[in-house]
Design an enzyme around this catalytic site. Structure first.
Site, short mmCIF file in Angstrom:
data_model
loop_
_atom_site.label_atom_id
_atom_site.label_comp_id
_atom_site.label_asym_id
_atom_site.label_seq_id
_atom_site.Cartn_x
_atom_site.Cartn_y
_atom_site.Cartn_z
N GLY A 47 -12.19 26.65 -13.19
CA GLY A 47 -12.21 25.30 -13.75
C GLY A 47 -11.68 25.20 -15.16
N CYS A 67 -6.04 5.17 12.78
CA CYS A 67 -4.61 5.49 12.71
C CYS A 67 -3.89 4.85 13.88
CB CYS A 67 -4.41 7.00 12.72
SG CYS A 67 -2.66 7.48 12.76
N CYS A 98 -2.42 8.09 16.04
CA CYS A 98 -3.25 9.04 16.77
C CYS A 98 -4.64 8.50 17.03
CB CYS A 98 -3.32 10.37 16.03
SG CYS A 98 -4.34 10.29 14.53
N CYS A 127 -2.53 7.88 9.48
CA CYS A 127 -2.94 9.11 8.81
C CYS A 127 -1.98 9.39 7.67
CB CYS A 127 -2.89 10.29 9.77
SG CYS A 127 -4.21 10.29 10.98
#
Lengths: 284, 251, 287
Positions: C37, C247, C250, C271
């Site tokens: 980090g 979506c 799909c 998507c």
């Protein structure tokens, strides 16, 4: 039972001195009230404060009186850890019983101390508050710094503090920049008390406010000092502030403490020529 | 002094040096000796400028004595040299052992009589609940209108403030109480009530040292009267004796 | 390219970076892995792409990639985005690596804005292109103060900004770059992925490297490292979700969907991760 042994002081300032420039025996001897200046003529060294000692216990307020250039700001900055004094020692008893030697602490330790144990109320609210954020947010700053992570608890605590300092709760979510001067000072007080510090420094807390507003703020401070049992140091050039808030005080001139005493005594029977002049001017 | 002694003032001198008026020296007290016993009410008499208020203020340390001793003997016999006490210690002594009621109320304008008197009780070691009860009793005895108990003192008249001040000074009374013209602004009815309250202090064993401007109050309250003149004590004796002299002088 | 040992191993120049540059960036990467980090400064090189166009991610990838690697590059989840295509072409030419759009085949995934929906595994490396690495930029401008805040883990100002956001807007409005605490210590900006992808970083089995070319910073989330979104105890962290959205290709309602306005009004959803969507459609077609 006779017990007038005072409780151990919460804040102790011992032999504090701060000079800008080199010092030796002559710089100290040739500056101060007798020399009429804190600036050493030959070397140019400014002895901003020297040989300053006092202590304050919980529930007690001590006044530091002096004009600008008297060294009172230097003393305040040394206590706050903003400057590392040339000599002397400042210690603070934390709420958990441990002792903080402020004059030996790292900047990071000072910052932690300022979050949890030592609060400052500045003359200018902009120095103690972020005016762009809300009253609640300013208090949240102190609380989150101390580890508060619960939103509802932070809100509750902020509301409690603002209520205590007489800020209307419907202003809690307004940016502090939209507040009046007196209201900003109340938010600053709320923030200062957020983590129940053991020491609070009040630096000209009502200077710049209208008289009637200042009276209300002073009154609030007086009540808070009593209620929270804080050890307070009040810096002011205004005797009415010192008279209302403190039991004891010191008078500073040219970097030295020229007189110390009970506040009513200093106002009614000042001994030092400078104190007499100050009191005379204030009473005139 | 006997074991009943509360206050011993020994060779007390007070001079003011006015540095800003050519270093002029003003003598306020020039060798005062005074003793006050438990339950005794000693009234100070004398013309203005005789040093009465200066004496009270030197005892309370509002004035710093130039020389001499001020000794307060506590309930257990401990002798506290007030004139030499540190400032914080003095603040503590002022809390429970030594009180001072002046002519004027010194309090924040936005506090209420109830707050002020209760706080005074708490300062002298009484718990909050008891202090509230005692405060109500005190305000009641001093005939302060109940409607004024919870208003800010800034709206009160001079006489009302003076009664609040006296209530605060006499609640859970200290061992030694100094009174400086505490009833000067009161009308006759309220004044009588106030003098009753002060008289009761002596019955409770409180030692009182007072300054009143009228002889009637002294007559009503004093067990002894001390006359001051030019910063020292001129005479000291039973009220009947002293008062007759004073009245003769007044005539 | 999957272990620290590989990173330490020497590697010859590639067509974009000389061996010295590779070594310098690897050194920064190793530091970043060692201090999860923490933003490690590095000497950002001139890249054949402009800064702000993925030069940070590209440098990280170029310091890692070799001819044996299989690389997937996506932009906003799309392998065919212009930026993705350009970067991929550059990486392949310079390193001799092979390309793929299948996450499971890849050794390195370089991305802007998304984490692939298909889970990555231990041994793979996710390289994120970062426009602004400093999570505290919005609350503090002074660089030295920023350094101090990170050094002392003094994140009160960020908490205050989250408090203010919630007070003023009734909710946390921050969308991309949500601040997260890595390994309980440093706050990073999960920039610029949507909130949707943030939970995927928590205890992820793979190494995630963040490269910021303009700001010259690299930071890392080593495998199995805690990544906790900064949020109040009583205010749960929420990801983007539009009720009823699916979506249009799909039919997925549990992937990150982006909306397109419809000509006739309203909007449709698809998507954002195109290869994942395609794979789902094939799978369903095969069934």
């Amino acid at each position: 039972m006779t017990n007038i042994t005072p409780v151990a002081p919460t804040l102790a300032v011992v032999g504090l001195g701060h000079a800008y420039g080199g010092i030796d025996d002559t710089t100290i001897a040739e500056t101060g009230p007798a020399a009429g200046t804190s600036k050493h003529a030959r070397t140019g060294t400014v002895v901003a404060a020297w040989d300053v000692s006092f202590d304050v216990a919980g529930g007690e307020a001590l006044g530091v009186i002096g004009e600008s250039g008297s060294g009172k700001s230097t003393v305040m900055k040394s206590i706050a850890g903003d400057i590392m004094p040339t000599t002397g020692r400042v210690t603070l008893q934390r709420g958990d019983g441990t002792t903080a030697v402020i004059t030996e602490m790292s900047p990071a330790e000072i910052r932690a101390l300022r979050v949890n144990d030592l609060s400052i109320v500045h003359q200018n609210p902009a120095d103690g508050l972020d005016l762009r954020i809300t009253a609640g947010g300013n208090i949240a700053d102190r609380l989150t710094a101390a580890g508060w992570r619960n939103f509802a608890a932070i809100r509750e605590r902020a509301a409690e503090l603002l209520t205590r300092t007489e800020v209307p709760l419907d202003r809690m979510d307004d940016p502090v920049g939209s507040f009046s001067g007196g209201m900003r000072q109340r938010v600053q007080l709320a923030k200062a008390l957020a983590n129940t510090p053991s020491v609070v420094l009040l630096d000209e807390p009502t200077t710049g406010l209208d008289a009637s507003i200042a009276a209300g703020v002073l009154d609030l401070i007086r009540g808070l000092l009593d209620e929270f049992g804080l050890a307070a140091v009040v810096v002011s050039h205004d005797f009415s502030v010192i008279e209302m808030l403190t039991q004891r005080c010191v008078v500073m001139q040219h970097g030295r403490v020229v007189e110390h005493g009970l506040t009513d005594q200093l106002l009614e029977d000042p001994a030092h020529p400078y104190s007499q002049r100050l009191v005379g001017a204030a009473r005139a | 002094m006997s074991s009943q002694s509360v206050l011993d003032v020994v060779q007390l001198h007070k001079s003011f040096v006015l540095h800003n008026i050519d270093g002029r020296r003003v003598d306020a007290l020039t060798g005062v000796d005074l003793h006050v016993n438990v339950g005794e009410h000693v009234a100070l008499a004398g013309s203005s400028g005789a040093g009465k208020s200066s004496l009270l203020k030197c005892i309370y340390r509002t004035y710093t004595p130039t020389s001499g001793d001020v000794i307060l003997t506590d309930t257990d016999g401990t002798r506290l040299a007030l004139s030499a006490l540190g400032e914080r210690e003095m603040v503590m002594v002022r809390g429970r052992r030594l009180g001072y009621v002046s002519q004027f109320l010194r309090a924040q304008p936005r506090r209420t009589p109830m707050d002020i008197v209760t706080a005074a009780g708490i300062l002298r070691g009484t718990d909050v609940t008891t202090a509230r009860v005692l405060a109500m009793e005190a305000l009641d005895r001093l005939r302060l209108d109940k409607g004024l108990w919870d208003v800010h003192t800034s709206v009160l008249s001079g006489g009302e403030r003076q009664r609040v001040n006296l209530a605060a000074g006499t609640i859970s009374p200290p061992r030694l109480l100094l009174l400086d013209e505490p009833v000067s602004a009161l009308d006759p009815a309220n004044r009588t009530a106030a003098l009753d309250v002060i008289a009761d202090l002596s019955a409770q064993g409180v030692a009182v040292l007072s300054v009143f401007h009228d002889l009637e109050a002294m007559e009503r309250l004093a067990s002894r009267i001390v006359v001051m003149r030019d910063g020292r004590i001129e005479s000291d004796g039973p009220p009947i004796e002293i008062l007759s002299t004073l009245r003769a002088v007044a005539r | 390219m999957s272990t620290v040992r590989d990173l330490v191993a020497t590697r010859r120049d590639n067509a974009v970076m000389d061996a010295g540059a590779v070594r310098a960036i690897r050194r920064a990467i190793l530091t970043a892995i060692a201090v999860p980090g923490y933003q490690v400064p590095f000497g950002s090189r001139e890249m054949p792409v402009a800064r702000g166009w993925g030069s940070g991610g590209l440098q990280v990838t170029m310091a890692l990639v070799g001819s044996a690697d299989v690389v997937k590059v996506i932009d906003q989840g799309d392998d065919e985005g212009v930026n993705a295509v350009n970067l991929r072409r550059l990486i392949l030419r310079a390193s001799g690596a092979t390309e793929t759009d299948d996450v499971s085949e890849s050794t390195i995934v370089q991305t802007r804005h998304r984490i692939p929906e298909a889970g990555m595994v231990d041994g793979q490396i996710l390289v994120l292109q970062v426009p602004e690495p400093e999570p505290l930029r919005g609350v503090e401008r002074d660089t030295r103060e920023l350094e101090r805040m990170h050094a002392e883990a003094d994140y009160a100002k960020m908490w205050v900004s989250l408090y203010e956001d919630r007070v003023r807007n009734g909710m946390i409005t921050r969308t991309t770059g949500y601040p997260c605490v890595v390994a309980g210590r440093y706050v990073i900006s999960t920039t610029p992925i949507p909130r949707w992808d943030v939970p995927a970083l928590h205890r992820a089995p793979y190494l995630a490297l963040f490269g910021a070319g303009r700001a010259k910073r690299i930071y890392a989330i080593p495998p199995d490292t805690t990544v906790e979104p900064m949020t109040f105890e009583d205010v749960p962290f929420e990801v983007e979700f539009t009720p009823g959205a699916r979506c249009r290709h799909c039919g997925s309602d549990d992937s990150y969907l982006v909306s397109t306005p419809r000509e006739e009004g309203g909007e449709t959803w698809a998507c954002s991760d195109t290869s994942w969507c395609r794979a789902r459609r094939h799978q369903r077609g095969a069934q």
